[in-house]
Design a protein around this motif. Structure first.
Motif, PDB file in Angstrom:
ATOM      1  N   GLU A 224       0.814  -1.215   0.000  1.00 45.62           N
ATOM      2  CA  GLU A 224       0.000   0.000   0.000  1.00 45.62           C
ATOM      3  C   GLU A 224       0.851   1.269   0.000  1.00 45.62           C
TER       4      GLU A 224
ATOM      5  N   VAL B 224       1.807   4.405  -2.760  1.00 48.86           N
ATOM      6  CA  VAL B 224       1.256   5.771  -2.801  1.00 48.86           C
ATOM      7  C   VAL B 224       2.317   6.776  -2.362  1.00 48.86           C
TER       8      VAL B 224
ATOM      9  N   SER C 128       4.813   7.167  -5.149  1.00 43.04           N
ATOM     10  CA  SER C 128       4.234   7.949  -6.241  1.00 43.04           C
ATOM     11  C   SER C 128       4.160   9.433  -5.868  1.00 43.04           C
TER      12      SER C 128
ATOM     13  N   GLU D 120      -5.982  -5.790  -5.151  1.00 44.11           N
ATOM     14  CA  GLU D 120      -6.761  -4.561  -5.329  1.00 44.11           C
ATOM     15  C   GLU D 120      -5.895  -3.330  -5.589  1.00 44.11           C
ATOM     16  N   GLN D 121      -4.582  -3.437  -5.443  1.00 42.14           N
ATOM     17  CA  GLN D 121      -3.682  -2.304  -5.693  1.00 42.14           C
ATOM     18  C   GLN D 121      -3.258  -2.204  -7.156  1.00 42.14           C
TER      19      GLN D 121
ATOM     20  N   HIS E  58      -4.688  -1.952 -10.226  1.00 43.69           N
ATOM     21  CA  HIS E  58      -5.194  -0.914 -11.133  1.00 43.69           C
ATOM     22  C   HIS E  58      -4.834   0.496 -10.670  1.00 43.69           C
ATOM     23  N   CYS E  59      -4.776   0.708  -9.361  1.00 46.58           N
ATOM     24  CA  CYS E  59      -4.364   2.027  -8.858  1.00 46.58           C
ATOM     25  C   CYS E  59      -2.904   2.305  -9.216  1.00 46.58           C
TER      26      CYS E  59
ATOM     27  N   GLN F 219      -1.304   0.996 -11.740  1.00 40.98           N
ATOM     28  CA  GLN F 219      -1.292   1.198 -13.196  1.00 40.98           C
ATOM     29  C   GLN F 219      -1.770   2.607 -13.557  1.00 40.98           C
ATOM     30  N   GLU F 220      -2.862   3.043 -12.958  1.00 43.71           N
ATOM     31  CA  GLU F 220      -3.424   4.360 -13.263  1.00 43.71           C
ATOM     32  C   GLU F 220      -2.497   5.503 -12.839  1.00 43.71           C
ATOM     33  N   ASN F 221      -1.693   5.280 -11.810  1.00 45.30           N
ATOM     34  CA  ASN F 221      -0.775   6.314 -11.334  1.00 45.30           C
ATOM     35  C   ASN F 221       0.579   6.279 -12.019  1.00 45.30           C
TER      36      ASN F 221
END
Length: 120
Positions: A50, A53, A56, A71-72, A74-75, A77-79
């Motif tokens: 987690e 973040v 990033s 669950e991490q 796609h986040c 990937q999107e970032n």
């Protein structure tokens, strides 16, 4: 971030993964969603998926940890950040062995590391 820094020369995410682990070891997964040339890296061993973040938000090109959760994906990937999951056990035993070596060298105490990998 446990530690962060800048590489002397840029590398690909695959090259970074090969340097981050012991020879012959493969990471649990590589999420190559960031820059092709990596210059800055953040590291937290074990189960710190987690914390991508923080990496990033700090503007780092890549984040190395032990494991990431489903669950991490796609986040991440999107970032647009590269994430290397080296394996929870593998990333945590590196530090333990470095401390063991330091104790032997500086305190002249014989040590042993009992390696019981989980594969995780």
């Amino acid at each position: 971030i446990g530690v962060k820094g800048e590489l002397i020369a840029p590398v690909s995410v695959e090259e970074l993964a090969s340097r981050a682990l012991l020879p012959g070891e493969k990471p649990a997964c590589i999420l190559p969603f960031g820059k092709k040339e990596i210059r800055t890296v953040g590291i937290i061993s074990g189960g710190a998926g987690e914390d991508w973040v923080q990496a990033s938000d700090a503007g780092l090109d890549a984040f190395i940890t032990g494991e990431v959760q489903h669950e991490q994906y796609h986040c991440i990937q999107e970032n647009g950040i590269n994430v290397i999951a080296g394996g929870h056990y593998r990333t945590e035993t590196v530090g333990v062995n470095l401390v063991r070596e330091k104790v032997e060298k500086e305190l002249k105490i014989n040590t042993i590391f009992i390696d019981i990998p989980t594969g995780l």
